[in-house]
Design a protein around this motif. Structure first.
Motif, mmCIF file in Angstrom:
data_model
loop_
_atom_site.group_PDB
_atom_site.id
_atom_site.type_symbol
_atom_site.label_atom_id
_atom_site.label_comp_id
_atom_site.label_asym_id
_atom_site.label_seq_id
_atom_site.Cartn_x
_atom_site.Cartn_y
_atom_site.Cartn_z
ATOM 1 N N MET A 15 -87.862 2.882 -43.392
ATOM 2 C CA MET A 15 -87.621 3.252 -45.080
ATOM 3 C C MET A 15 -87.208 4.337 -45.304
ATOM 4 N N ARG A 16 -86.786 5.446 -44.165
ATOM 5 C CA ARG A 16 -86.123 6.478 -44.379
ATOM 6 C C ARG A 16 -84.966 6.747 -43.416
ATOM 7 N N GLY A 49 -89.383 7.476 -47.135
ATOM 8 C CA GLY A 49 -88.148 7.806 -47.825
ATOM 9 C C GLY A 49 -87.788 9.488 -47.723
ATOM 10 N N ALA A 50 -86.990 9.971 -48.613
ATOM 11 C CA ALA A 50 -86.736 11.343 -48.616
ATOM 12 C C ALA A 50 -86.397 11.600 -50.187
ATOM 13 N N PHE A 51 -86.969 12.574 -50.142
ATOM 14 C CA PHE A 51 -86.758 13.439 -51.820
ATOM 15 C C PHE A 51 -85.544 14.446 -51.382
ATOM 16 N N VAL A 66 -89.594 3.137 -55.769
ATOM 17 C CA VAL A 66 -90.212 2.729 -54.595
ATOM 18 C C VAL A 66 -91.508 3.213 -54.290
ATOM 19 N N ILE A 67 -91.803 4.532 -54.162
ATOM 20 C CA ILE A 67 -93.304 4.723 -53.850
ATOM 21 C C ILE A 67 -93.986 4.612 -55.036
ATOM 22 N N ILE A 81 -89.852 13.151 -46.529
ATOM 23 C CA ILE A 81 -89.290 14.212 -46.150
ATOM 24 C C ILE A 81 -88.555 15.170 -47.294
ATOM 25 N N VAL A 82 -88.863 16.114 -47.317
ATOM 26 C CA VAL A 82 -88.256 17.072 -48.428
ATOM 27 C C VAL A 82 -87.386 18.351 -47.663
ATOM 28 N N LEU A 83 -86.318 18.729 -48.491
ATOM 29 C CA LEU A 83 -85.432 19.716 -47.878
ATOM 30 C C LEU A 83 -85.679 20.918 -48.588
ATOM 31 N N ASN A 84 -86.236 20.871 -49.883
ATOM 32 C CA ASN A 84 -86.240 22.330 -50.679
ATOM 33 C C ASN A 84 -87.553 22.066 -51.599
ATOM 34 N N GLN A 85 -87.480 23.088 -52.258
ATOM 35 C CA GLN A 85 -88.798 23.264 -53.305
ATOM 36 C C GLN A 85 -88.545 21.935 -54.248
#
Length: 380
Positions: A15-16, A49-51, A66-67, A81-85
């Protein structure tokens, strides 16, 4: 004394890792259908998934939908997954469905490939090294009690070629020293391979050296891509090099789908198909708690959702037939993928196929096999 095996943990990445390289036009409803199917298989850890910015990863534009729409199953850990605030804030809004990262675990990562990290997150390898001290200090201020060290693009690069084991160890040692000097013990090691440069011999050597260098570390995590067909072999080698003291997390994806758009191989990057890895583990006597038949059905759904064939062997050919599931002796010629699906669809898929048998095929060996099955059933 026979060496025991490590505890194996599977992280399902379809899914990610899978969806991020597939069509951006896949509707949220179809993704939810696949996610719900995966949830019903017995898998314990699923990346949903990823934000991230939809500008650069348009496939994740509907991750919120989806979530919000999937049905979580008790006992399954769902992560994103997240990459920032900003991404963290979006993820935190789904705290009733998603598991948040362990706040006591600090993490650091350095890429071996300067070109890849520049393409992927627009910083240099030296930037990562220079930021290490600050990151460790900040993590300690926030109360972390143990740490994971990581190298990515670990075995080689499509732009810079192969990397040496000494270089992998050097960058891991930098991180290990930074955490240790801050009074934070290292308990986990992660090794990533986004460009599919893993080989069984290189992974074997690396795992042996890691265990010898840091015997106190018991938890390992491998993210291996499969563009060149060696990822499952490499994962198996890693599993064989560890023992009952260790845990080993292997990232896999339903159907083998996956790939980073910055790597140069697109969808061909692939991952270890989850179905195939579960089949391997079960065949080797490792209990997974996963219903392989349901996982194969999820693999079929995955192909329907993405709109093309994927790369799982057992979704195409089925698991090794045992017990009463062995094939009919006088089945006709089986030539196509559709005909090969008889293990899940039944004999109707090969009706009318070419057959040389004028009489039913008989075999005393099969008679003995079926008598043995009957006796076992009666005794149970």
């Amino acid at each position: 004394m026979t060496k025991g095996r490590p505890t194996i943990s599977i992280l399902e990445e379809g899914m990610r890792e899978g969806m991020q390289i597939e069509s951006a036009d896949i509707p949220a409803s179809e993704k939810i259908r696949l996610l719900d199917a995966l949830s019903a298989t017995g898998l314990k850890r699923i990346h949903v998934g990823a934000f991230v910015s939809p500008k650069w990863t348009p496939q994740m534009a509907n991750v919120d939908e989806v979530i919000a729409g999937f049905t979580p199953v008790e006992g399954v850990t769902y992560t994103a997954i997240v990459l920032n605030q900003k991404g963290a804030e979006r993820r935190d809004a789904y705290g009733e469905k998603l598991s948040l990262p362990d706040p006591t675990l600090g993490r650091s990562k350095i890429h071996l490939c300067d070109v890849f990290v520049r393409r992927n997150i627009n910083i240099s390898q030296q930037d990562e090294i220079d930021a290490l001290g600050r990151a460790v200090a900040t993590a300690k201020e926030k109360g972390v009690t143990h740490a994971e060290i990581s190298v990515n693009a670990a075995w080689g690069s499509n732009w810079l070629g192969e990397f040496s084991e000494d270089e992998r160890m050097r960058l891991l040692q930098l991180q290990y020293d930074a955490w240790t000097e801050a009074g934070v013990p290292v308990t986990r090691i992660h090794v990533g391979d986004p460009m599919s440069w893993n080989t069984p011999s290189a992974v074997r050597s690396m795992m042996r050296r890691l265990v010898a260098t840091w015997p106190e570390v018991k938890d390992y995590h491998l993210h291996l891509h499969d563009a060149r067909g060696m990822a499952m072999l490499s994962a198996y080698v890693a599993m064989e090099e560890l023992d009952e003291r260790h845990t080993l997390q292997i990232d896999t994806a339903i159907g083998g789908m996956g790939g980073c758009p910055y790597c140069g191989n697109g969808r061909a990057t692939r991952m270890i198909p989850t179905e195939d890895f579960v089949h391997l583990l079960e065949s080797e006597g490792v209990e997974t708690g996963v219903d392989l038949a349901k996982l194969i059905e999820a693999g079929v759904i995955a192909e329907e959702v993405v709109g093309h064939e994927l790369w799982s062997k057992v979704t195409a050919a089925g698991p090794r037939p045992t017990g009463a599931d062995v094939y009919p002796m006088d089945m006709p010629f089986i030539e196509t993928f559709e005909q090969a699906s008889h293990f899940r669809k039944g004999p109707s898929v090969y009706e009318g196929a070419m057959s040389p048998y004028r009489e039913p095929v008989k075999s005393p060996a099969r008679d003995e096999y079926e008598a043995r099955l009957a006796a076992e059933k009666e005794s149970n």
